[in-house]
Design a protein around this motif. Structure first.
Motif, PDB file in Angstrom:
ATOM      1  N   GLY A  93      -2.628 -13.810   9.023  1.00 31.78           N
ATOM      2  CA  GLY A  93      -3.168 -13.351   7.737  1.00 31.78           C
ATOM      3  C   GLY A  93      -2.636 -14.197   6.583  1.00 31.78           C
ATOM      4  O   GLY A  93      -3.339 -14.460   5.603  1.00 31.78           O
ATOM      5  N   GLU A  94      -1.387 -14.638   6.748  1.00 30.26           N
ATOM      6  CA  GLU A  94      -0.767 -15.495   5.733  1.00 30.26           C
ATOM      7  C   GLU A  94      -1.527 -16.830   5.679  1.00 30.26           C
ATOM      8  O   GLU A  94      -1.766 -17.366   4.591  1.00 30.26           O
ATOM      9  CB  GLU A  94       0.676 -15.722   6.194  1.00 30.26           C
ATOM     10  CG  GLU A  94       1.652 -16.143   5.175  1.00 30.26           C
ATOM     11  CD  GLU A  94       3.052 -16.242   5.820  1.00 30.26           C
ATOM     12  OE1 GLU A  94       3.288 -15.689   6.933  1.00 30.26           O
ATOM     13  OE2 GLU A  94       3.900 -16.890   5.211  1.00 30.26           O
TER      14      GLU A  94
ATOM     15  N   GLU B 195       0.844  -1.184   0.000  1.00 29.04           N
ATOM     16  CA  GLU B 195       0.000   0.000   0.000  1.00 29.04           C
ATOM     17  C   GLU B 195       0.880   1.235   0.000  1.00 29.04           C
ATOM     18  O   GLU B 195       1.773   1.350   0.845  1.00 29.04           O
ATOM     19  CB  GLU B 195      -0.888   0.035   1.257  1.00 29.04           C
ATOM     20  CG  GLU B 195      -2.295  -0.445   1.016  1.00 29.04           C
ATOM     21  CD  GLU B 195      -2.536  -1.848   1.522  1.00 29.04           C
ATOM     22  OE1 GLU B 195      -1.792  -2.270   2.434  1.00 29.04           O
ATOM     23  OE2 GLU B 195      -3.422  -2.527   0.989  1.00 29.04           O
TER      24      GLU B 195
ATOM     25  N   GLY C 240      -7.255 -13.369   1.038  1.00 27.16           N
ATOM     26  CA  GLY C 240      -8.284 -14.326   1.436  1.00 27.16           C
ATOM     27  C   GLY C 240      -9.125 -13.901   2.626  1.00 27.16           C
ATOM     28  O   GLY C 240     -10.291 -14.302   2.742  1.00 27.16           O
ATOM     29  N   GLY C 241      -8.533 -13.094   3.510  1.00 31.07           N
ATOM     30  CA  GLY C 241      -9.208 -12.769   4.777  1.00 31.07           C
ATOM     31  C   GLY C 241     -10.643 -12.284   4.635  1.00 31.07           C
ATOM     32  O   GLY C 241     -11.556 -12.861   5.247  1.00 31.07           O
ATOM     33  N   PRO C 242     -10.876 -11.249   3.842  1.00 31.43           N
ATOM     34  CA  PRO C 242     -12.232 -10.691   3.800  1.00 31.43           C
ATOM     35  C   PRO C 242     -13.292 -11.688   3.319  1.00 31.43           C
ATOM     36  O   PRO C 242     -14.391 -11.729   3.868  1.00 31.43           O
ATOM     37  CB  PRO C 242     -12.094  -9.508   2.824  1.00 31.43           C
ATOM     38  CG  PRO C 242     -10.645  -9.114   2.914  1.00 31.43           C
ATOM     39  CD  PRO C 242      -9.909 -10.391   3.135  1.00 31.43           C
TER      40      PRO C 242
ATOM     41  N   GLY D  90      -4.262  -5.998   9.627  1.00 32.75           N
ATOM     42  CA  GLY D  90      -5.312  -6.367   8.681  1.00 32.75           C
ATOM     43  C   GLY D  90      -6.322  -7.370   9.231  1.00 32.75           C
ATOM     44  O   GLY D  90      -7.527  -7.238   9.001  1.00 32.75           O
TER      45      GLY D  90
ATOM     46  N   SER E  61      -7.197  -0.464  10.275  1.00 33.14           N
ATOM     47  CA  SER E  61      -6.636  -1.783  10.618  1.00 33.14           C
ATOM     48  C   SER E  61      -5.555  -2.170   9.614  1.00 33.14           C
ATOM     49  O   SER E  61      -4.493  -2.651   9.977  1.00 33.14           O
ATOM     50  CB  SER E  61      -7.712  -2.870  10.580  1.00 33.14           C
ATOM     51  OG  SER E  61      -8.682  -2.650  11.563  1.00 33.14           O
ATOM     52  N   THR E  62      -5.864  -1.970   8.341  1.00 28.75           N
ATOM     53  CA  THR E  62      -4.888  -2.331   7.308  1.00 28.75           C
ATOM     54  C   THR E  62      -3.888  -1.179   7.157  1.00 28.75           C
ATOM     55  O   THR E  62      -4.072  -0.109   7.739  1.00 28.75           O
ATOM     56  CB  THR E  62      -5.601  -2.620   5.972  1.00 28.75           C
ATOM     57  OG1 THR E  62      -6.506  -1.560   5.726  1.00 28.75           O
ATOM     58  CG2 THR E  62      -6.398  -3.909   6.037  1.00 28.75           C
TER      59      THR E  62
ATOM     60  N   ALA F  80      -9.575  -6.660  11.259  1.00 26.93           N
ATOM     61  CA  ALA F  80     -10.845  -6.313  10.614  1.00 26.93           C
ATOM     62  C   ALA F  80     -11.823  -7.487  10.691  1.00 26.93           C
ATOM     63  O   ALA F  80     -13.008  -7.332  10.390  1.00 26.93           O
ATOM     64  CB  ALA F  80     -10.598  -5.952   9.147  1.00 26.93           C
TER      65      ALA F  80
ATOM     66  N   HIS G  21       1.030   0.442  13.833  1.00 25.46           N
ATOM     67  CA  HIS G  21      -0.183  -0.351  14.087  1.00 25.46           C
ATOM     68  C   HIS G  21      -0.700  -0.132  15.502  1.00 25.46           C
ATOM     69  O   HIS G  21      -1.914  -0.103  15.729  1.00 25.46           O
ATOM     70  CB  HIS G  21       0.076  -1.834  13.825  1.00 25.46           C
ATOM     71  CG  HIS G  21      -0.033  -2.216  12.373  1.00 25.46           C
ATOM     72  ND1 HIS G  21      -1.192  -2.038  11.646  1.00 25.46           N
ATOM     73  CD2 HIS G  21       0.866  -2.756  11.500  1.00 25.46           C
ATOM     74  CE1 HIS G  21      -1.015  -2.472  10.392  1.00 25.46           C
ATOM     75  NE2 HIS G  21       0.241  -2.901  10.286  1.00 25.46           N
TER      76      HIS G  21
HETATM   77  O1  KG4 Z   1      -2.144  -5.130   7.658  1.00 29.30           O
HETATM   78  P1  KG4 Z   1      -2.326  -5.634   6.272  1.00 29.30           P
HETATM   79  O2  KG4 Z   1      -3.089  -4.761   5.301  1.00 29.30           O
HETATM   80  O3  KG4 Z   1      -0.964  -5.885   5.560  1.00 29.30           O
HETATM   81  C1  KG4 Z   1       0.113  -6.520   6.162  1.00 29.30           C
HETATM   82  O4  KG4 Z   1       0.929  -5.807   6.798  1.00 29.30           O
HETATM   83  O5  KG4 Z   1       0.170  -7.759   6.021  1.00 29.30           O
HETATM   84  O6  KG4 Z   1      -3.006  -7.066   6.376  1.00 29.30           O
HETATM   85  C2  KG4 Z   1      -3.384  -7.831   5.255  1.00 29.30           C
HETATM   86  C3  KG4 Z   1      -3.834  -9.204   5.761  1.00 29.30           C
HETATM   87  C4  KG4 Z   1      -4.103 -10.196   4.636  1.00 29.30           C
HETATM   88  O7  KG4 Z   1      -3.489 -11.409   4.976  1.00 29.30           O
HETATM   89  C5  KG4 Z   1      -5.629 -10.328   4.642  1.00 29.30           C
HETATM   90  O8  KG4 Z   1      -6.086 -11.586   4.204  1.00 29.30           O
HETATM   91  C6  KG4 Z   1      -5.945 -10.083   6.092  1.00 29.30           C
HETATM   92  O9  KG4 Z   1      -5.056  -9.078   6.509  1.00 29.30           O
HETATM   93  N1  KG4 Z   1      -7.336  -9.622   6.301  1.00 29.30           N
HETATM   94  C7  KG4 Z   1      -8.270 -10.327   6.985  1.00 29.30           C
HETATM   95  C8  KG4 Z   1      -9.471  -9.581   6.913  1.00 29.30           C
HETATM   96  N2  KG4 Z   1      -9.230  -8.455   6.183  1.00 29.30           N
HETATM   97  C9  KG4 Z   1      -7.914  -8.503   5.821  1.00 29.30           C
HETATM   98  N3  KG4 Z   1      -8.174 -11.486   7.628  1.00 29.30           N
HETATM   99  C10 KG4 Z   1      -9.287 -11.949   8.221  1.00 29.30           C
HETATM  100  N4  KG4 Z   1     -10.477 -11.314   8.200  1.00 29.30           N
HETATM  101  C11 KG4 Z   1     -10.626 -10.139   7.560  1.00 29.30           C
HETATM  102  N5  KG4 Z   1     -11.795  -9.505   7.540  1.00 29.30           N
END
Ligand code: KG4
Ligand code: ZN
Length: 373
Positions: A179-180, A17, A195-197, A309, A339-340, A312, A120
């Protein structure tokens, strides 16, 4: 202008980002612009470092300009520039750092280097301030994203009209970040990237207790996490259930047609798959909540902060809220936008450092593995 109203320009480019923001007094967001590269990395199923750097280069100037424009601020009027110096992808970090240095030099402004993880933590504080809530520190903070799953003890002492924050590491993941694991499981199930969302939305339609994933046994630190086991368990589950393959292929085709919405993917998911998704999420959330609240009890704090992330995630929030309340703890999260990755949190984290006279210069370097504590 009072001390509390210093204007900080934040710049963030540690991953995928490109972001810039103007924050007043470390607390009031005047603008927060985020250019996401997710469409570029999607077809690779993860962030490709070289493409990330190239895209940051393309975006950094317009994004900073837009942040100033939206805030109604001239760059020459900011009091300092705060830039993420790590952890993250070296090439990506370099773009933000180099532009931060150039701006600081051209405008004659102080430059402050900020740890992304500290950003964060500040995302939660920013959010609470925006809602008029006062957060009691010390706290235990869980940062949970695609790159990190880590627990800190956070405290602050008042200094110089601001606060001096300090951090101690309590635990972290031994292998994958949470998140991975979401992204990898989503990939196995053809649910798109990130995948998270989507997993979050589909999990609401399955039975979270249908499949019991064994809690990872971790020797040593009870506040460490492990998520590679559950990822493998999902893979084995799919191998044992070949009847789930045709729908995976159907979802793959749906993604290829650009139909990646949760509703479209849900229509192509059997109840067995929805149960698998719900059970996966439940296991990850349980793990995160249990260890974080155990750490809070052990540290004797009354506040829990959750950021990154994955913060969220709806079930994670719900579970933290109810479990914290039943233990007399207060749990705080940033809004989804905070959050992200974003630059408002970098500007906010830079503010107390700016007040404390913490200055970077042209020798500031990107540090891929920069620890917070
Ligand atoms: O903080 P972020 O934007 O970037 C990093 O620093 O990694 O986090 C992105 C991560 C991804 O793995 C994404 O799948 C996860 O956050 N994520 C979620 C959700 N929204 C984003 N995981 C679970 N539930 C969500 N709603
Ligand atoms: Zn992050």
């Amino acid at each position: 202008m009072s001390v509390s109203e210093h204007l900080i320009l934040g710049i963030e480019s540690s991953c995928d980002e490109t972001a810039a923001a103007i924050v007043a007094g470390g607390r009031r967001i005047l603008s927060s612009v985020v250019a996401s590269q997710v469409d570029i990395h999607r077809k690779y199923g993860g962030v490709v470092p070289e493409l990330a750097s190239r895209e940051h280069l393309r975006q950094i100037v317009p994004v900073v300009r837009e942040a100033a424009g939206q805030a109604g601020v001239q760059l020459r009027d900011v009091d300092a520039i705060a830039v993420t110096r790590g952890p993250g992808l070296i090439g990506a970090l370099l773009v933000g750092i180099t532009y931060g240095k150039v701006l600081a030099m051209a405008l004659g402004k102080p430059l402050v280097g900020v740890n992304h993880l500290e950003g964060h933590v500040h995302a939660v504080l920013l959010e609470a301030h925006g809602e008029g809530r006062q957060i009691e520190l010390p706290a235990v903070c869980l940062i949970v994203s695609g790159g990190h799953t880590i627990l800190y003890h956070v405290k602050s002492e008042p200094v110089n009209g601001g606060g001096k924050f300090s951090y101690a590491r309590i635990g972290g993941t031994r292998d994958d970040a949470a998140g991975e694991a979401y992204d990898k499981v989503a990939r196995m199930l053809a649910l798109g990237y990130p995948g998270g969302p989507v997993v979050d939305k589909l999990a609401a339609h399955g039975n979270p207790r249908a499949i019991r994933f064994v809690d990872p046994k971790i020797k040593g630190n009870p506040y460490d996490f492990s998520f590679s086991g559950i990822k493998t368990a999902v893979l084995y589950h799919l191998r044992r259930n070949p009847q789930l393959q045709p729908e995976i292929e159907a979802r793959q085709q749906s993604l290829a047609r650009g139909e990646r919405g949760a509703d479209a993917l849900r229509a192509l998911s059997s109840s067995a798959t929805l149960d698998l998704i719900a059970s996966f999420q439940h296991s990850v959330v349980d793990n995160l909540v249990d260890r974080t609240l155990a750490a809070a009890a052990q540290q004797g704090v009354r506040t829990v902060l959750v950021s990154g992330g994955v913060a969220a995630n709806s079930e994670l929030r719900r579970s933290f809220e109810t479990e914290s309340a039943s233990r007399g703890l207060a749990a705080y999260f940033p809004s989804r936008a905070l959050s992200t990755d974003n630059a408002a949190m970098i500007a906010a984290a830079g503010h107390p450092r700016f007040l404390a006279g913490d200055r970077a210069d042209v020798t500031l370097e990107a540090e891929a593995n920069l620890p917070l504590a």
